[in-house]
Each structure stands twice: as C-alpha cells, then as structure tokens.
Design a protein around this motif. Structure first.
Motif, PDB file in Angstrom:
ATOM      1  N   VAL A 128     -15.364 -70.228  39.916  1.00  0.00           N
ATOM      2  CA  VAL A 128     -16.736 -70.770  39.880  1.00  0.00           C
ATOM      3  C   VAL A 128     -16.803 -71.933  38.897  1.00  0.00           C
ATOM      4  O   VAL A 128     -17.423 -72.962  39.161  1.00  0.00           O
ATOM      5  N   LEU A 175     -15.211 -74.882  40.673  1.00  0.00           N
ATOM      6  CA  LEU A 175     -15.947 -75.362  41.843  1.00  0.00           C
ATOM      7  C   LEU A 175     -17.231 -76.074  41.452  1.00  0.00           C
ATOM      8  O   LEU A 175     -17.580 -77.110  41.989  1.00  0.00           O
ATOM      9  N   PHE A 176     -17.949 -75.541  40.453  1.00  0.00           N
ATOM     10  CA  PHE A 176     -19.266 -76.093  40.125  1.00  0.00           C
ATOM     11  C   PHE A 176     -19.268 -76.901  38.834  1.00  0.00           C
ATOM     12  O   PHE A 176     -20.307 -77.130  38.238  1.00  0.00           O
ATOM     13  N   LEU A 235     -18.559 -76.132  35.807  1.00  0.00           N
ATOM     14  CA  LEU A 235     -19.227 -75.460  34.685  1.00  0.00           C
ATOM     15  C   LEU A 235     -18.348 -75.428  33.447  1.00  0.00           C
ATOM     16  O   LEU A 235     -17.139 -75.437  33.579  1.00  0.00           O
ATOM     17  N   ALA A 276     -16.450 -68.881  48.085  1.00  0.00           N
ATOM     18  CA  ALA A 276     -16.143 -70.129  47.380  1.00  0.00           C
ATOM     19  C   ALA A 276     -15.117 -70.945  48.146  1.00  0.00           C
ATOM     20  O   ALA A 276     -15.139 -72.177  48.104  1.00  0.00           O
ATOM     21  N   LEU A 321     -17.056 -72.959  50.266  1.00  0.00           N
ATOM     22  CA  LEU A 321     -17.925 -73.925  49.587  1.00  0.00           C
ATOM     23  C   LEU A 321     -17.148 -75.123  49.059  1.00  0.00           C
ATOM     24  O   LEU A 321     -17.726 -76.170  48.793  1.00  0.00           O
ATOM     25  N   GLN A 322     -15.831 -74.947  48.881  1.00  0.00           N
ATOM     26  CA  GLN A 322     -15.056 -76.052  48.280  1.00  0.00           C
ATOM     27  C   GLN A 322     -15.186 -77.345  49.084  1.00  0.00           C
ATOM     28  O   GLN A 322     -15.532 -78.387  48.512  1.00  0.00           O
ATOM     29  N   VAL A 346     -18.671 -78.867  48.550  1.00  0.00           N
ATOM     30  CA  VAL A 346     -18.855 -79.544  47.263  1.00  0.00           C
ATOM     31  C   VAL A 346     -18.164 -80.904  47.277  1.00  0.00           C
ATOM     32  O   VAL A 346     -18.721 -81.907  46.833  1.00  0.00           O
ATOM     33  N   LYS A 377     -19.848 -84.616  46.820  1.00  0.00           N
ATOM     34  CA  LYS A 377     -19.390 -85.661  45.891  1.00  0.00           C
ATOM     35  C   LYS A 377     -19.095 -86.952  46.640  1.00  0.00           C
ATOM     36  O   LYS A 377     -19.313 -88.049  46.121  1.00  0.00           O
ATOM     37  N   SER A 399     -24.009 -83.396  39.265  1.00  0.00           N
ATOM     38  CA  SER A 399     -23.258 -82.384  38.508  1.00  0.00           C
ATOM     39  C   SER A 399     -24.194 -81.301  37.986  1.00  0.00           C
ATOM     40  O   SER A 399     -23.864 -80.113  38.009  1.00  0.00           O
ATOM     41  N   LEU A 445     -25.014 -78.933  40.814  1.00  0.00           N
ATOM     42  CA  LEU A 445     -23.893 -78.022  41.099  1.00  0.00           C
ATOM     43  C   LEU A 445     -23.800 -76.939  40.032  1.00  0.00           C
ATOM     44  O   LEU A 445     -23.592 -75.753  40.333  1.00  0.00           O
ATOM     45  N   LYS A 446     -23.947 -77.321  38.787  1.00  0.00           N
ATOM     46  CA  LYS A 446     -23.869 -76.337  37.710  1.00  0.00           C
ATOM     47  C   LYS A 446     -24.957 -75.278  37.865  1.00  0.00           C
ATOM     48  O   LYS A 446     -24.708 -74.080  37.727  1.00  0.00           O
ATOM     49  N   VAL A 463     -26.424 -74.324  40.555  1.00  0.00           N
ATOM     50  CA  VAL A 463     -26.081 -73.437  41.683  1.00  0.00           C
ATOM     51  C   VAL A 463     -25.038 -72.415  41.253  1.00  0.00           C
ATOM     52  O   VAL A 463     -25.152 -71.221  41.527  1.00  0.00           O
ATOM     53  N   GLY A 464     -24.044 -72.862  40.518  1.00  0.00           N
ATOM     54  CA  GLY A 464     -23.007 -71.933  40.050  1.00  0.00           C
ATOM     55  C   GLY A 464     -23.570 -70.845  39.158  1.00  0.00           C
ATOM     56  O   GLY A 464     -23.306 -69.650  39.355  1.00  0.00           O
ATOM     57  N   VAL A 465     -24.405 -71.246  38.196  1.00  0.00           N
ATOM     58  CA  VAL A 465     -25.008 -70.260  37.288  1.00  0.00           C
ATOM     59  C   VAL A 465     -25.881 -69.300  38.081  1.00  0.00           C
ATOM     60  O   VAL A 465     -25.870 -68.088  37.882  1.00  0.00           O
ATOM     61  N   ILE A 524     -25.661 -68.359  41.271  1.00  0.00           N
ATOM     62  CA  ILE A 524     -24.907 -67.406  42.099  1.00  0.00           C
ATOM     63  C   ILE A 524     -24.362 -66.271  41.246  1.00  0.00           C
ATOM     64  O   ILE A 524     -24.576 -65.085  41.520  1.00  0.00           O
ATOM     65  N   VAL A 525     -23.665 -66.639  40.167  1.00  0.00           N
ATOM     66  CA  VAL A 525     -23.002 -65.609  39.351  1.00  0.00           C
ATOM     67  C   VAL A 525     -24.034 -64.681  38.716  1.00  0.00           C
ATOM     68  O   VAL A 525     -23.900 -63.458  38.742  1.00  0.00           O
ATOM     69  N   ILE A 545     -29.141 -76.706  30.987  1.00  0.00           N
ATOM     70  CA  ILE A 545     -28.332 -77.634  31.793  1.00  0.00           C
ATOM     71  C   ILE A 545     -29.196 -78.772  32.317  1.00  0.00           C
ATOM     72  O   ILE A 545     -28.753 -79.909  32.460  1.00  0.00           O
TER      73      ILE A 545
END
Lengths: 66, 131
Positions: free
Chosen positions: A60, A63-64, A66, B45, B48-49, B52, B56, B70, B73-74, B76-78, B80-81, B112
């Motif tokens: 993650v 990919l993102f 972070l 993921a 999703l690669q 993404v 870009k 960016s 994207l960040k 979205v990552g936060v 999901i997890v 962020i």
C-alpha cells in the motif's frame, strides 16, 4: 500476491488442533498447560499473519506513495 | 482475471473454516480474518497498480499539479487500510478500537490534505485581490 489458500488451511488447522488440545488438557485437570497451549498456538498464527500484514503495508505504501 | 477467481475461492474457503474456528478458538478466527483480508487487499492492489499508473499518465498529459494527485492517492490508501482495519476490530468485538482507528485515519487524511487547502487559500487570495 495471489490468495494463498494453504495459509488459510494452516491457520484453520492450528486453530482446531489448539482448541482440541485445550479441551483435552482442561478435561484432564491441567489448566495451566491448556492455557500455555492456547498461547503457543496464538503466537504461531500471529507470526504467520504478521508477515502478511507487513507485506500488505509495504504494497500500500508503494502503490499510494504513502 | 485468475487473481479474482482465486481470491473469491480463497475467501469462500476461509469463511467456511472460519465458522468452525469461531466456535472453538476465537483468537485464531480473528487472525484468519486478518490474514484473508490482507491477502485480498493485496490481490486488489495488483489490479489497482495499472490504474494508478494510468492516473499518473493522465496527470502528466493534463499537466496537473503532481502534489494534488499524490495527495488524492495517499488519502485513498489511508482510507482503504483504515476502513478494513476498523472493520476487523469490530469483528473481533472491540468497536471502540475500530472507532479510534477511524478517528486516527481522519486526522491523518486532514494532515495529508493541508497542502491542498493552502493552494486553495492562495488561489482565493489571488482571485479576491489579497483581502
């Protein structure tokens, strides 16, 4: 990255074996050993799952950005 | 598509084993949920690669501000997890930890997003002629 079905079966097997051992030990009056067995099983599974979680976080992050 | 079918098969297999495990050994059932969700997200993921990298590519063509994309994207990552993690906490029976996790995720997203708000503020100042 693909779903590792053998890991699922490993976790299930360890969980079932630990619960059986727990029953047997607690029925035979060895409560402490039953608790230790449960704890050991938990730690073994935790170590297997921790590796997966670490892989997930790395993926993650990459990919993102972070 | 093979990844999709394997993931679905894995989750269905796991749910059947989980039912039995949940009765006799709740600790391991939560750990199994954790492992299966982690593997399923990793499988997602892999889909999703390319998405993404396509985003870009669009950003490069459209000359969008790299920082903004960016940030999205960040976030979205936060999202999901933290969503999956809080659901697992709820499954394990500890809703307060789940809510706390969502709160931390919201705070992280706000942190962020600060650059975006700053850019918006600068834009407004320019439009309104430096109020």
């Amino acid at each position: 990255m693909i779903m590792e079905i053998d890991l699922i079966f490993k976790i299930a097997a360890i969980g079932i074996i630990v619960s059986i051992l727990n029953q047997v030990l607690s029925r035979s009056g060895r409560e402490e050993q039953a608790t230790m067995t449960t704890l050991t099983g938990l730690i073994v599974v935790l170590m297997m799952v921790a590796q997966k979680i670490s892989d997930l976080f790395e993926l993650v992050k990459r990919l993102f950005d972070l | 598509m093979n990844v999709f079918w394997k993931t679905v098969a894995g989750i269905l297999t796991a749910i059947i084993l989980w039912i039995n495990l949940n009765k006799s050994n709740k600790d391991s059932s939560v750990l199994m949920t954790l492992a299966v969700c982690a593997m399923a997200i990793m499988a997602a993921a892999s889909f999703l690669q390319p998405v993404v990298s396509f985003i870009k590519k669009i950003q490069g063509i459209g000359k969008l501000d790299e920082g903004l994309v960016s940030v999205v994207l960040k976030v979205v990552g936060v999202g999901i997890v933290s969503e999956i993690a809080s659901l697992i906490c709820k499954d394990a029976g500890n809703e307060s930890m789940g809510k706390t996790l969502q709160f931390i995720a919201a705070a992280t997203v706000l942190w962020i997003s600060i650059p975006v708000f700053e850019k918006l503020l600068a834009l407004l100042e320019k439009i309104l002629g430096g109020v």
